[in-house]
Design a protein around this motif. Structure first.
Motif, PDB file in Angstrom:
ATOM      1  N   ALA A 243      29.668  29.695 -12.870  1.00 39.14           N
ATOM      2  CA  ALA A 243      30.209  29.247 -14.157  1.00 39.14           C
ATOM      3  C   ALA A 243      31.460  28.391 -13.997  1.00 39.14           C
ATOM      4  CB  ALA A 243      30.523  30.448 -15.036  1.00 39.14           C
TER       5      ALA A 243
ATOM      6  N   PHE B 122      32.621  32.501 -21.511  1.00 36.40           N
ATOM      7  CA  PHE B 122      31.337  32.973 -20.968  1.00 36.40           C
ATOM      8  C   PHE B 122      30.603  33.866 -21.963  1.00 36.40           C
ATOM      9  CE2 PHE B 122      28.565  35.328 -17.981  1.00 36.40           C
ATOM     10  CZ  PHE B 122      28.044  34.270 -17.264  1.00 36.40           C
TER      11      PHE B 122
ATOM     12  N   TYR C  18      27.190  33.618 -13.526  1.00 37.93           N
ATOM     13  CA  TYR C  18      28.634  33.901 -13.615  1.00 37.93           C
ATOM     14  C   TYR C  18      29.354  33.374 -12.377  1.00 37.93           C
ATOM     15  CZ  TYR C  18      32.997  36.503 -14.161  1.00 37.93           C
ATOM     16  OH  TYR C  18      34.328  36.842 -14.283  1.00 37.93           O
ATOM     17  N   GLU C  19      28.725  33.549 -11.235  1.00 38.64           N
ATOM     18  CA  GLU C  19      29.315  33.051  -9.991  1.00 38.64           C
ATOM     19  C   GLU C  19      29.464  31.531 -10.034  1.00 38.64           C
ATOM     20  OE1 GLU C  19      28.206  32.819  -5.214  1.00 38.64           O
ATOM     21  OE2 GLU C  19      27.061  34.127  -6.552  1.00 38.64           O
TER      22      GLU C  19
ATOM     23  N   ASP D 197      33.672  28.052 -16.361  1.00 35.59           N
ATOM     24  CA  ASP D 197      34.751  28.797 -17.014  1.00 35.59           C
ATOM     25  C   ASP D 197      34.332  30.256 -17.099  1.00 35.59           C
ATOM     26  OD1 ASP D 197      36.730  29.878 -18.608  1.00 35.59           O
ATOM     27  OD2 ASP D 197      36.807  28.167 -19.985  1.00 35.59           O
ATOM     28  N   LYS D 198      34.986  31.100 -16.325  1.00 37.37           N
ATOM     29  CA  LYS D 198      34.607  32.512 -16.258  1.00 37.37           C
ATOM     30  C   LYS D 198      35.379  33.383 -17.248  1.00 37.37           C
ATOM     31  CE  LYS D 198      33.120  32.723 -11.391  1.00 37.37           C
ATOM     32  NZ  LYS D 198      33.130  31.278 -11.103  1.00 37.37           N
ATOM     33  N   THR D 199      36.222  32.789 -18.072  1.00 39.53           N
ATOM     34  CA  THR D 199      36.951  33.598 -19.041  1.00 39.53           C
ATOM     35  C   THR D 199      35.981  34.249 -20.014  1.00 39.53           C
ATOM     36  OG1 THR D 199      37.259  31.758 -20.583  1.00 39.53           O
ATOM     37  CG2 THR D 199      38.952  32.074 -18.872  1.00 39.53           C
ATOM     38  N   SER D 200      36.348  35.399 -20.521  1.00 36.23           N
ATOM     39  CA  SER D 200      35.474  36.127 -21.437  1.00 36.23           C
ATOM     40  C   SER D 200      35.173  35.313 -22.682  1.00 36.23           C
ATOM     41  CB  SER D 200      36.126  37.456 -21.830  1.00 36.23           C
ATOM     42  OG  SER D 200      35.292  38.174 -22.724  1.00 36.23           O
TER      43      SER D 200
END
Length: 291
Positions: free
Chosen positions: A138, A146, A135-136, A140-143
């Motif tokens: 990524a 991800f 996640y760190e 694109d961290k949008t829900s």
């Protein structure tokens, strides 16, 4: 040719496995096993696999790749290691699936080497500790990007591996849990190289050295030197005993920092991971290395 692909995954052994193989490359070469330096193939494979998204490989693609990492030499078995074979860390987890691109990438590898014996070697890791790192990193961290419509409790390595088997059913897969790696490190190296179980290798305790105190390693090596008759199973019991006493806590404890996660969720994910391992162990075409 036997083509062994070590495909990571990311954030498991941090290139230690490749470094250990390279330490043994002279001895391995005598047995017809080639361990090329990563600079000879990583970018080349990435570019080739990406190009195959638009067009079929040329008739000389295999020969070009072989020439690059064989460097005018010959070998019966070649070991290639790259955690980015399937994805970069930035896109390793998308829409709630681990390495969703792996099946297509493996299908393309099989197309590149249609007459060679390809095998995959891959470590897996508890998603509860891996996902925060991915996640760190990524892109694109949008829900939506991800997680998609999934959640952390839906993550299954068995899904990725099952799709790999469907995409390339003739490619056997060897799996191990990263959490077990210190106990089975030497076996991983030997199995990857196709060596006999008791073959001596350099760096068989490399990973152990990274998580055990200097005093513990001195005592451990002294014990092993004075008990040369020990079997691999006995060595693993000894390693476990020494780790219980001399492990570096800061190296084996993982701090999880994922927004919204609770201790209960982490425990649930760990239980699901343990159950998923049992599913993978029963899969046809999959060999699971255990302590």
């Amino acid at each position: 040719m036997q083509l062994v692909l070590h495909t990571g995954v990311h954030f498991t052994e941090d290139e230690r496995l490749l470094k250990c193989l390279l330490r043994n490359q002279d001895d391995l070469a005598k047995a017809g096993i080639k361990v090329p330096g990563p600079s000879t193939y990583r970018n080349l494979f990435r570019d080739t696999l990406n190009a195959m998204h638009k067009a079929e490989p040329s008739g000389v693609a295999r020969d070009v790749l072989l020439d690059a990492f064989l460097d005018d030499g010959t070998a019966n078995r070649v070991i290639l290691s790259d955690a980015n074979f399937f994805r970069s860390p930035a896109t390793a987890l998308q829409q709630g699936m681990l390495y969703s691109a792996a099946p297509v990438r493996m299908l393309r590898m099989a197309q590149l080497f249609p007459e060679d014996e390809i095998s995959i070697f891959m470590a897996i890791r508890n998603p509860a500790s891996l996902v925060p790192v991915l996640y760190e990193k990524a892109a694109d961290k949008t829900s939506a990007a991800f997680w998609g419509e999934r959640g952390p409790e839906d993550l299954r390595w068995s899904e990725t591996i099952s799709q790999l088997r469907e995409a390339a059913p003739d490619v056997p897969i060897t799996i191990w849990c990263n959490e077990d790696a210190p106990l089975i490190w030497a076996q991983i190296i030997r199995d990857m190289a196709g060596l006999a179980p008791e073959t001596k290798i350099k760096g068989g305790f490399d990973l152990l050295h990274a998580i055990m105190s200097e005093e513990g390693m001195r005592r451990f090596r002294s014990y092993v030197d004075t008990h040369p008759e020990m079997s691999e199973a006995q060595k693993r019991r000894v390693i476990t005993a020494f780790l219980d006493k001399y492990a570096l806590e800061e190296e084996i404890e993982e701090e999880l920092d994922m927004p919204g996660w609770t201790e209960e969720l982490v425990e649930q994910m760990t239980a699901l991971y343990d159950a998923d391992v049992e599913i993978i162990r029963a899969m046809p075409g999959v060999t699971f290395i255990t302590p």
